[in-house]
Enzyme design. Structure first.
Site, PDB file in Angstrom:
ATOM      1  N   ASP A  95      57.681  86.888  41.898  1.00 12.77           N
ATOM      2  CA  ASP A  95      56.748  85.847  42.345  1.00 12.77           C
ATOM      3  C   ASP A  95      57.435  84.499  42.159  1.00 12.77           C
ATOM      4  O   ASP A  95      57.167  83.767  41.206  1.00 12.77           O
ATOM      5  CB  ASP A  95      55.438  85.918  41.573  1.00 12.77           C
ATOM      6  CG  ASP A  95      54.344  85.146  42.291  1.00 12.77           C
ATOM      7  OD1 ASP A  95      54.653  84.467  43.296  1.00 12.77           O
ATOM      8  OD2 ASP A  95      53.194  85.207  41.844  1.00 12.77           O
ATOM      9  N   SER A 380      43.125  77.496  27.752  1.00  9.14           N
ATOM     10  CA  SER A 380      44.406  77.067  28.284  1.00  9.14           C
ATOM     11  C   SER A 380      44.791  75.802  27.519  1.00  9.14           C
ATOM     12  O   SER A 380      43.943  75.195  26.858  1.00  9.14           O
ATOM     13  CB  SER A 380      44.302  76.763  29.777  1.00  9.14           C
ATOM     14  OG  SER A 380      44.031  77.943  30.499  1.00  9.14           O
ATOM     15  N   HIS A 399      54.901  79.918  28.900  1.00 16.74           N
ATOM     16  CA  HIS A 399      54.140  79.743  30.141  1.00 16.74           C
ATOM     17  C   HIS A 399      52.735  80.304  30.081  1.00 16.74           C
ATOM     18  O   HIS A 399      51.945  80.059  30.975  1.00 16.74           O
ATOM     19  CB  HIS A 399      54.913  80.313  31.329  1.00 16.74           C
ATOM     20  CG  HIS A 399      54.695  81.780  31.584  1.00 16.74           C
ATOM     21  ND1 HIS A 399      54.828  82.734  30.615  1.00 16.74           N
ATOM     22  CD2 HIS A 399      54.361  82.440  32.713  1.00 16.74           C
ATOM     23  CE1 HIS A 399      54.574  83.923  31.135  1.00 16.74           C
ATOM     24  NE2 HIS A 399      54.288  83.777  32.406  1.00 16.74           N
TER      25      HIS A 399
END
Lengths: 476, 141
Positions: A95, A380, A399
């Site tokens: 990806d 997050s 990440h």
């Protein structure tokens, strides 16, 4: 991972000393707890990357490292073309340029709470997600090549977003030296109907609220305040990137022996940077980066339209856009000299600190936002790049949370409905076309994102700025 | 004694392992294709209405099975289809296959995840001591 295999340099830095064909050490940045949880395959993969020709300084693993393809996910390595260095399709991944962008909204929790179900419905209607979904934009051959050369800049020219967005995207929204002619007809065909689509798996679109600020000065410079509502999008280059990854992986496997490269693992397939195959891959991979940037730009436009329907007073300027799976040419110090290196980040975020020349003016004095995606049930984080990160990890950070449990195991443990109901009881609205997809992505199947982010902060790879929690999550 | 043809999934930390087992190499290739569909939806709900022909060529059985799965990924993505019945003929380094399926119906198929590509991780095509052929690898989702 067995700690006995490692040399402990500090409570946050662990070395795999060079052995066998390793040309440089492996360096893992993580707490003891995170290292213990890492799969033994991470050790093997960090060591394997260290055997590749032309590698500089070290083969690095970020705190969220887990078993990947050739490279660990959370792996960083840089190569010098002048020393026979390589570019690796496996080191970038399938990806290509998968990444996260975060938008401000100008709204607070109070504005959104009464409207969150309508917002969730409108967002899931507006942004195609999941298997079999198609975008509303269908690109012909000429338009496809223009998109692959222009990235988000092309998307803005087509009316998706504004020029101001481009200053808030890595490479100013357009990866230079992309070669659409190196992208196969198959890859372009796979992308024809997929512009402006989210995809599936761990990709998401989230409305989030800022629940905690760790660094008030940086948060203020990023225009983030407690109680703010933001929107984050996690997706990549869709079918085009996947097809490029697939095709070049095979070409690099088949040609490795001819290039005199001994591969310890087929997924480490690579080619010399200066070879025709290396140059072709770089041109195609850069085109895929542009595809991802254009895709996130189109989705941004769709998100803005959806918000305008439900909360007309919302304004959604871009905070920043980061990519996770890339190979980029950057200047880094190696010993006493500065070299142009081909830096591979596989599941790792670029995290440049204050003063870095590649940063847009808005972040030049403070460092770039480092956007870390969690799960739909946890949190997050937004961090900021550090000046020291260049020496530690070529300016790279973690990440995301990284999975701790396979999809297979997650399906045995949870049902999608159960996950959705449990999150609803905590005020989080989920929209997804697939109940099984939700179960596979259950928050419990991931590592503790807070532990990962704390480790990145303690290691000095990037510093914590704000914690975000989900309000609405649209999954593919 | 070879066992009946079957497919299964195996664990990979971030993705999914697919395995096909059968009395012949061809049967193992057909079964691994079913395992691929099963990462997305229950193959039993996919009607085998439309046939798609697939040709692949690779220098080894292992590269060939990855090519076969990636060809199916490509056909699923570009035709917006799912497949549930497969036939495979192998001749030297060539594969001639047919996949039967139908267009994706989000309501009926409730597809869980999109496969990005088949990988060379945990890749194996071999005949086990009991005579059964096994084809397996991890797919990136």
């Amino acid at each position: 991972m067995d700690l006995c295999l490692l040399t402990r340099k500090s409570d946050i830095e662990w070395w795999i000393d060079p052995h066998g064909a390793m040309r440089v050490p492996g360096i893992i940045y993580a707490t003891e707890g995170l290292v213990r949880e890492m799969d033994a395959k991470v050790y093997e993969q960090v060591a394997n990357v260290a055997t590749l020709p032309g590698i500089e300084r070290a083969s690095y693993a970020m705190p969220d490292a887990h078993w990947g393809y050739g490279f660990p996910i959370g792996g960083v390595a840089a190569f010098d073309a002048d020393r026979g260095g390589v570019v690796s399709a496996g080191g970038v991944g399938f990806d290509i340029s998968c990444g996260v962008r975060t938008l401000h909204t100008g709204l607070t929790r109070q504005d959104v709470d009464p409207l969150k179900k309508q917002l969730a419905d409108e967002l899931s209607r507006s942004v195609p997600a999941g298997v079999g979904s198609v975008g509303r934009l269908h690109l012909g051959r000429g338009e496809m090549d223009a998109m692959l050369a222009g990235g988000a800049r092309w998307a803005v020219e087509q009316g998706y977003g504004t020029a101001a967005d481009l200053d808030r995207i890595e490479e100013h929204g357009c990866m230079a030296a992309a070669k659409p002619e190196e992208v196969s007809a198959h890859a372009k065909e796979r992308q024809r109907d997929e512009m402006g689509t989210l995809g599936s798996g761990n990709h998401y679109l989230e409305v989030q609220h800022v629940v905690q600020i760790f660094d008030a000065a940086v948060a203020s410079a990023f225009r983030l305040h407690e109680g703010d509502i933001v929107v984050s999008v996690h997706c990549g280059s869709r079918g085009l990137g996947h097809q490029i990854g697939t095709e070049f992986l095979k070409r690099m496997v088949v040609s490795a022996a001819g290039h005199g490269i001994e591969l310890p693992d087929r997924e480490l397939a690579c080619a010399p940077i200066d070879s025709p195959l290396g140059a072709a891959y770089l041109g195609a991979m850069r085109a895929a980066i542009n595809c991802a940037l254009a895709n996130r730009q189109i989705i941004t436009h769709l998100v803005r339209k959806a918000f305008a329907q439900i909360v007309p007073k919302a304004e959604l300027p871009l905070l920043y856009d980061v990519s996770h799976n890339t190979c980029k040419v950057e200047s880094h110090r190696v010993g006493s000299v500065v070299k142009r290196l081909f830096v591979h980040r596989k599941g790792a975020t670029r995290a440049f600190g204050p003063g870095h020349p590649d940063l847009p003016a808005a972040f030049a004095a403070i460092g770039q936002p480092v956007l870390i995606g969690g799960t739909m049930g946890t949190a997050s984080y937004i961090l900021v790049g550090t000046a020291d990160g260049l020496a530690r990890s070529f300016g790279s950070s973690c990440h995301g949370a990284g999975r701790s449990m396979s999809r297979h195991q997650a399906l045995k443990q949870w049902r999608g409905r159960q996950v959705i109901d449990e999150l609803a009881s905590r005020g989080i609205v989920i929209r997804s076309p697939s109940s099984r997809g939700v179960a596979e992505e259950a928050p419990g199947a991931y590592k503790d994102v807070t532990a990962v982010v704390d480790a990145a902060d303690r290691a000095g790879l990037s510093r914590k700025v704000a914690r975000l929690e989900p309000v609405v999550c649209v999954k593919g | 004694m070879t066992r009946a043809a079957r497919w299964e999934h195996f664990d990979h930390s971030a993705d999914i392992g697919v395995r096909g087992v059968g009395p012949t190499k061809e049967a193992a290739f057909e079964q691994i294709a079913l395992a691929l569909t099963a990462t997305i939806t229950d193959p039993a709900v996919v009607r085998p209405n439309v046939a798609v022909e697939i040709l692949c060529e690779a220098p080894s059985d292992e590269l060939l099975v990855v090519d076969w799965l990636n060809a199916l990924v490509y056909e699923m993505a570009t035709r917006h289809m799912l497949f549930s019945v497969f036939t495979v003929i192998l001749e030297d380094s060539r594969l001639t296959g047919t996949a039967w399926g139908e267009p994706v119906d989000i309501g009926r198929h409730a597809p869980a995840v999109e496969v990005k590509g088949a990988t060379y991780t945990a890749l194996r095509v071999a005949q086990d001591p009991d005579g059964a052929w096994v084809a397996e690898c991890v797919v990136d989702v």
